[in-house]
Design a protein around this motif. Structure first.
Motif, PDB file in Angstrom:
ATOM      1  N   LEU A 120       1.309   4.158  -3.242  1.00  0.00           N
ATOM      2  CA  LEU A 120       1.199   5.571  -3.111  1.00  0.00           C
ATOM      3  C   LEU A 120       2.502   6.461  -3.430  1.00  0.00           C
ATOM      4  O   LEU A 120       2.490   7.287  -4.211  1.00  0.00           O
ATOM      5  CB  LEU A 120       0.965   5.942  -1.554  1.00  0.00           C
ATOM      6  N   GLU A 142       0.799  -1.186  -0.008  1.00  0.00           N
ATOM      7  CA  GLU A 142       0.028  -0.016  -0.093  1.00  0.00           C
ATOM      8  C   GLU A 142       0.838   1.207   0.178  1.00  0.00           C
ATOM      9  O   GLU A 142       0.645   2.257  -0.749  1.00  0.00           O
ATOM     10  CB  GLU A 142      -0.937  -0.003   1.187  1.00  0.00           C
ATOM     11  N   TRP A 143       2.059   1.301   0.885  1.00  0.00           N
ATOM     12  CA  TRP A 143       2.660   2.570   0.606  1.00  0.00           C
ATOM     13  C   TRP A 143       3.534   2.858  -0.250  1.00  0.00           C
ATOM     14  O   TRP A 143       3.472   3.715  -0.948  1.00  0.00           O
ATOM     15  CB  TRP A 143       3.601   2.488   2.170  1.00  0.00           C
ATOM     16  N   CYS A 165      -5.297   2.117   3.656  1.00  0.00           N
ATOM     17  CA  CYS A 165      -5.668   1.693   2.424  1.00  0.00           C
ATOM     18  C   CYS A 165      -6.993   2.474   1.620  1.00  0.00           C
ATOM     19  O   CYS A 165      -6.740   2.939   0.647  1.00  0.00           O
ATOM     20  CB  CYS A 165      -5.756   0.046   2.192  1.00  0.00           C
ATOM     21  N   THR A 195      -6.257   6.297   1.197  1.00  0.00           N
ATOM     22  CA  THR A 195      -5.425   6.373  -0.005  1.00  0.00           C
ATOM     23  C   THR A 195      -6.265   6.465  -1.271  1.00  0.00           C
ATOM     24  O   THR A 195      -6.325   7.207  -2.270  1.00  0.00           O
ATOM     25  CB  THR A 195      -4.288   5.451  -0.218  1.00  0.00           C
TER      26      THR A 195
END
Length: 286
Positions: free
Chosen positions: A52, A48-49, A163, A166
């Motif tokens: 992004l 997830e990071w 999540c 985002t």
């Protein structure tokens, strides 16, 4: 917030510095004991990071080629750095880099992904089509974390929130047209409903058959006591040598059970899904 999605002068110097900071931070989260099984360590395990980070690089690139190269260099620096910094502290030593092969494949894939991804800056239907697979992946990851939250609160609560936050942040800041924003959210909700329908709920169930030959059983064995969350199970597959057992466990939960042999000796076990190793762990307890 809008500035992050296209108004940053993303020079090569900034990309390299960004990659180093991301790599060092991720390594620290993987090394600090207190972060184990928390949202802070998830950056070293899941996507997830990094999703992004990739989107931000794409949105602030000047051309498809610029986007492709900057994404590639960012991951080429940050990911090996994550493992390199862990080597002196890991019992695996340099063998730890065996896990890097997985990330190296994704690093290579950032070349075409960064090139194609650049067109999300057009903010049209094509942009939405390009962006949707990434948003679907965030939905999938968010649901996995949500499973952990409800089964073992508050484990991975921050990652779950991250999540879905985002997804909202990306859609709102990339698309200017209200209709495009609404269309994106409708498609995401439909995907969520369909996914949950075919999956049968939000729980992540893992099953595996494990050998028990290293335990000194006498004769036939049977399970005499079991406790666990809904959906968990432990079944004897082979009750004589070679011994084996089929276990099922949900993410974020543990099953405990007792095996008794013909001498009425009892062996106590627990099993759970290890998110770092991506496998079911079975261990004997007292």
């Amino acid at each position: 917030m809008k500035k992050l999605f296209g108004e940053i002068d993303l020079t090569w110097k900034k990309i390299i510095l960004f990659a180093i900071v991301a790599g060092v931070y991720t390594a620290l989260m993987a090394l600090i004991p207190i972060t184990k099984d928390t949202s802070f360590r998830d950056i070293s395990i899941q996507f997830e990071w990094w999703i992004l980070f990739g989107i931000l690089i794409i949105c602030n690139s000047k051309s498809p080629l610029d986007s492709s190269l900057k994404c590639f260099v960012f991951f080429l620096i940050s990911q090996p750095l994550v493992y390199l910094l862990q080597v002196p502290f890991s019992y695996m030593g340099w063998k730890l880099f065996g896990y890097y092969r997985y990330w190296f494949i994704w690093t290579l894939l950032t070349i075409p992904m960064g090139f194609i991804g650049y067109y999300i800056k057009k903010k049209n239907v094509i942009s939405l089509i390009i962006l949707l697979p990434i948003l679907f992946l965030l939905v999938f990851l968010g649901l996995g974390y949500f499973t952990s939250v409800i089964e073992n609160f508050p484990h991975h609560l921050l990652s779950c929130i991250f999540c879905f936050a985002t997804i909202i942040m990306v859609v709102i800041n990339i698309f200017d047209d209200l209709k495009m924003k609404i269309s994106a959210f409708i498609v995401i909700v439909l995907f969520l409903v369909v996914y949950l329908f075919f999956k049968g709920g939000i729980y992540s169930q893992y099953e595996n058959i494990l050998g028990l030959n290293k335990y000194d059983f006498n004769g036939n064995i049977m399970i005499t006591e079991f406790s666990g969350t809904k959906g968990g199970k432990a079944e004897i597959v082979s009750s004589t040598d070679p011994y084996s057992i089929k276990v099922g466990v949900r993410r974020g939960s543990k099953n405990k059970f007792t095996i008794t042999d013909e001498s009425n000796r009892e062996y106590y076990f627990e099993c759970y899904y290890d998110e770092t190793e991506k496998t079911i762990v079975l261990k004997r307890v007292q």
